[in-house]
Design a protein around this motif. Sequence first.
Motif, PDB file in Angstrom:
ATOM      1  N   ILE A  37      25.765  37.908  15.211  1.00 23.58           N
ATOM      2  CA  ILE A  37      24.894  38.430  16.439  1.00 23.58           C
ATOM      3  C   ILE A  37      23.973  37.349  16.938  1.00 23.58           C
ATOM      4  CG2 ILE A  37      23.252  40.498  16.935  1.00 23.58           C
ATOM      5  CD1 ILE A  37      24.526  41.949  14.610  1.00 23.58           C
ATOM      6  N   ILE A  38      23.925  37.078  18.247  1.00 26.19           N
ATOM      7  CA  ILE A  38      23.145  35.885  18.438  1.00 26.19           C
ATOM      8  C   ILE A  38      22.006  36.590  19.387  1.00 26.19           C
ATOM      9  CG2 ILE A  38      22.882  33.798  19.970  1.00 26.19           C
ATOM     10  CD1 ILE A  38      26.486  33.726  18.999  1.00 26.19           C
ATOM     11  N   GLY A  39      20.937  36.277  19.347  1.00 26.15           N
ATOM     12  CA  GLY A  39      19.698  36.570  20.127  1.00 26.15           C
ATOM     13  C   GLY A  39      19.254  35.510  20.944  1.00 26.15           C
ATOM     14  N   ILE A  40      19.000  35.951  22.221  1.00 29.07           N
ATOM     15  CA  ILE A  40      18.317  34.928  23.160  1.00 29.07           C
ATOM     16  C   ILE A  40      16.863  35.502  23.436  1.00 29.07           C
ATOM     17  CG2 ILE A  40      18.445  34.171  25.762  1.00 29.07           C
ATOM     18  CD1 ILE A  40      21.451  34.700  25.717  1.00 29.07           C
ATOM     19  N   ILE A  41      16.190  34.611  23.133  1.00 30.15           N
ATOM     20  CA  ILE A  41      14.508  35.153  23.204  1.00 30.15           C
ATOM     21  C   ILE A  41      13.693  34.054  24.105  1.00 30.15           C
ATOM     22  CG2 ILE A  41      14.831  36.398  21.125  1.00 30.15           C
ATOM     23  CD1 ILE A  41      13.091  33.964  19.876  1.00 30.15           C
ATOM     24  N   GLY A  42      12.597  34.331  24.517  1.00 26.74           N
ATOM     25  CA  GLY A  42      11.665  33.686  25.307  1.00 26.74           C
ATOM     26  C   GLY A  42      10.739  34.420  26.100  1.00 26.74           C
ATOM     27  N   PRO A  43       9.733  34.137  26.733  1.00 22.21           N
ATOM     28  CA  PRO A  43       8.704  34.683  27.645  1.00 22.21           C
ATOM     29  C   PRO A  43       9.585  35.488  28.640  1.00 22.21           C
ATOM     30  CG  PRO A  43       8.453  32.456  27.892  1.00 22.21           C
ATOM     31  CD  PRO A  43       9.572  32.529  27.045  1.00 22.21           C
TER      32      PRO A  43
END
Length: 254
Positions: A37-43
């Motif tokens: 399970i891969i998360g893409i995070i950022g503002p």
Amino acid sequence: MKEQGNSIVEVAGLTVAYANSKVVLQEISFNLPSHKIIGIIGPNGAGKSTLLKAAMGLIAYQSGSIKLLGRAIDKVRRYISYVPQKETVDWDFPASVFDIALLGRYNRLGFFERPNKNDKAITMQCLEQVGMAHLAKRQIGELSGGQQQRVFLARALAQDATLYFMDEPFTGIDITTEKAIITLLKEMVAAGKTIVVVHHALGSVYDYFDWLVLLNHKLMAVGTTKEVFTARLLEKTYGSQFPCFRDYSNGCPL
């Protein structure tokens, strides 16, 4: 379908710009492993949703390449499932819960084929899996936000894909639904699937994801959650939007 090599997603030199020439993603390159399970995070506005749309072939990009399962999206679309943000869906469309979930079976059908009894049985099983079988005849617009998200997850399950892209699936839902969905996603990964999720709530990142992509128009970091979910890299990624410069590697809530 088996992924080629060790990387299920391969992005090389990807640049995406809007019609006004504003660059949304600039020279992005990374590989992602399978069965995670891969998360893409950022503002906000960092290009997270744009990345998923580019990977799905929904928007054009100026340069670079994206390979999924070792091939271009047009060659493997049957094996890729995409759950968009709820805000992009027309919830007034006159379709039932069952009708929406059944759409997941169409990628597996020939051009002139229609869903058969087996497709419909699988669809009902998927609705049962997300706790929505009892509302199969309900119009989709009559559901709560959490129920709508469960239906879209049932559609993704019905497709029986290898790789799943999900754009903020936990936005606007209650905590019970969120916990039920993440439990199901982890079960899917244990069964051999790979799931890539755009996510915004930092407090749950450490518990939810095996790997992370930190993004702010450029690639800030990629790797295991333990490696990259640190105060230093979060501050680098979020800048002034990062509300608290603490180390979240122990799952500390915001």
